[in-house]
Design a protein around this motif. Sequence first.
Motif, short mmCIF file in Angstrom:
data_model
loop_
_atom_site.label_atom_id
_atom_site.label_comp_id
_atom_site.label_asym_id
_atom_site.label_seq_id
_atom_site.Cartn_x
_atom_site.Cartn_y
_atom_site.Cartn_z
N THR A 119 0.80 -1.23 0.00
CA THR A 119 0.00 0.00 0.00
C THR A 119 0.83 1.28 0.00
O THR A 119 0.27 2.38 0.02
CB THR A 119 -0.96 0.02 1.20
N GLY A 120 2.17 1.16 0.00
CA GLY A 120 3.01 2.35 -0.12
C GLY A 120 2.82 3.31 1.05
O GLY A 120 2.42 2.92 2.15
N PRO A 121 3.10 4.60 0.81
CA PRO A 121 3.03 5.55 1.91
C PRO A 121 1.71 6.33 1.94
O PRO A 121 1.07 6.54 0.91
CB PRO A 121 4.16 6.53 1.56
N PHE A 348 2.53 -10.86 3.78
CA PHE A 348 3.82 -10.27 3.43
C PHE A 348 3.62 -8.76 3.20
O PHE A 348 2.52 -8.32 2.87
CB PHE A 348 4.37 -10.89 2.14
N ALA A 349 4.69 -7.99 3.37
CA ALA A 349 4.61 -6.55 3.04
C ALA A 349 5.80 -6.18 2.17
O ALA A 349 6.94 -6.59 2.45
CB ALA A 349 4.60 -5.71 4.31
N VAL A 350 5.55 -5.42 1.11
CA VAL A 350 6.61 -5.10 0.14
C VAL A 350 6.67 -3.60 -0.14
O VAL A 350 5.71 -2.87 0.10
CB VAL A 350 6.38 -5.88 -1.19
N GLY A 351 7.81 -3.15 -0.66
CA GLY A 351 7.97 -1.73 -1.01
C GLY A 351 7.95 -0.86 0.23
O GLY A 351 8.42 -1.25 1.31
N ILE A 352 7.36 0.30 0.12
CA ILE A 352 7.35 1.24 1.24
C ILE A 352 6.48 0.72 2.40
O ILE A 352 6.65 1.12 3.54
CB ILE A 352 6.89 2.64 0.74
N ALA A 353 5.59 -0.22 2.12
CA ALA A 353 4.64 -0.69 3.15
C ALA A 353 5.27 -1.49 4.28
O ALA A 353 4.67 -1.65 5.34
CB ALA A 353 3.54 -1.52 2.48
#
Lengths: 490, 57
Positions: A119-121, A348-353
Amino acid sequence: MARVVVMGAGVSGHTAATFAKHWLGKEHEVVVVTPNSNWNWIPSNIWVGVGEMTKEDVVFPLAPVYEKAGIIYKQAKAVSIHPEGKEGSDKPFITIEYTGQGKEGQTEEVTYDYLINATGPKLNFDATPGLGNGQGQIGPYTVSVCTADHAVHANNELRKIFEKAKAGQKQKILIGTGHGMCTCQGAAFEYIFNIEFEARRAGVRDNLEIKWISNEQFLGDFGIGGLHIKRGGYAASSKIFAESLFVERGVDWIVGAAVKKVEEGKVHYELLDGSEGTEEFDFAMLIPPFSGVGLKAYDKAGEDITDKLFAPNGFMKVDANYTPKPYEEWKASDWPRTYQNPDYKNIFAVGIAFAPPHPISKPAKSPNGTPITPAPPRTGMPSGIIGKAVAHSVVDLIKHGPNAKLHEASMAEMGAACVASAGKSLTKGTAAALTVYPVVPDYDKYPGIGRDLDYTFGEIGLAGHWIKHILHYMFIYKAKLKPGWTLIPE
Amino acid sequence: MASVDHSIEKHVKPYEPSFETMVPTPLVKFLRTCILWQIIRFIVINIKMILVVSKSH
Ligand SMILES: Cc1cc2nc3c(=O)[nH]c(=O)nc-3n(C[C@H](O)[C@H](O)[C@H](O)COP(=O)(O)OP(=O)(O)OC[C@H]3O[C@@H](n4cnc5c(N)ncnc54)[C@H](O)[C@@H]3O)c2cc1C
């Protein structure tokens, strides 16, 4: 049949969803839940913000791409995670609220076997009084380039400044970070030099004073503690190269600054030595601090377990070492490798999340206790690589069972290539082409400078601009899943 | 012989931070947008980036 649900269709989520579907085929379902109808190549928002590209150049609609790929697309925002299901059902699910597809405002429960949080920032403008409007959006005094729409607005405002400068009025431009704990200094760096370049092209440079303000302890920190580059027989610090460019282009700077308040035409800031100052402006682009998007989590009984899944900043806990410890004791091994949630192995969480274990830059506080430290960036390449590695893990778990070995992508063991634009023109443009290896410095392996000098490199020139321009087309091509897309690296 | 470009000198002020860093010479500035040189750099940078990308995947 298993169902993989991906929340967020930015760089990392789109990569994870498309690879997961590509590898899983028709046998299993991939669902993407994302509130936006368009995919946005965010790095090119900089060029939208100076009028060198239009919004249409940097976005495309997601629906046809997902339809072609066989991915189920729900234009909605995820609201809560229920990893244990609910009374009467053990099946984990998320709740979503539609933002499009003719179902605006409707809510739904979407069950999953595997959940990827991408979900990014949240652009947390309201963390600084006056930077936000008090309702979660950008305030009236400054502009942003974080979304394509923000960038369109920024360019409209910039044109007004150029008009006034053309008419002989002196104008002041202030670019940087709008809070003591911001990340994404690279984007502000690109924007300030693109404005400077455009001002020279428009013949208005002499009437513009352009100034930088950031929370970095030194210019060239970029939230990664700076870097060293081999040049002329020396390993030279990014501070020297960054300062050199600022001086060459006539851009003054303030560093170690926490912007505390924004008013019409004025920012108030505090410096690392505790002193306070103000800076006036006619045009300001200040990056907001980032936080998690505010997802909630509940257990089977409906009790709030948000603290169990998420760190206090709203980012999701993964397999990092979150034990608080001083800077001197930070280790490369603190950084996550598989991005699996420690409590719920199918999340799992990926990227900025994902929640980083700590910053990368050395933390600092003013004598008044104000933290002035860049938060750790998770740029496009690491976000994409992590998204792909997690998709791979999930596919293996589905195909080979719960004991399948997870794929690893530690930011302390991967490099990043980054091209920072300093002006857009096919013959006169320049960009700083940088590689850094590893992203998170490993002072045990590379004492002193933390990085491998053979793979950490940087130079500014037209070639960098060509690469940046080619990457714009290449990544949009890839994101549209055109023929051969899987061969294009993240 | 290449000396410091006067357009750059105008931004450098003694005893200010601008004095404490390096400034590019006219030759370095010329090479940054010299098409022939940049074609060579384009190839070199791409090779370096591919090495880092392949080490990271
Ligand atoms: C102006 C700018 C320039 C940049 N330039 C560069 C660059 O040159 N190179 C580089 O490497 N990086 C650059 N970056 C950083 C890069 O954009 C990020 O690293 C990258 O976008 C992170 O990917 P992500 O998937 O984590 O987040 P994002 O790409 O932000 O994606 C998050 C997604 O989640 C969605 N979402 C939000 N809330 C919810 C919810 N509740 N439920 C479901 N979905 C939700 C969002 O709508 C979005 O689709 C730049 C960033 C900015 C702001």
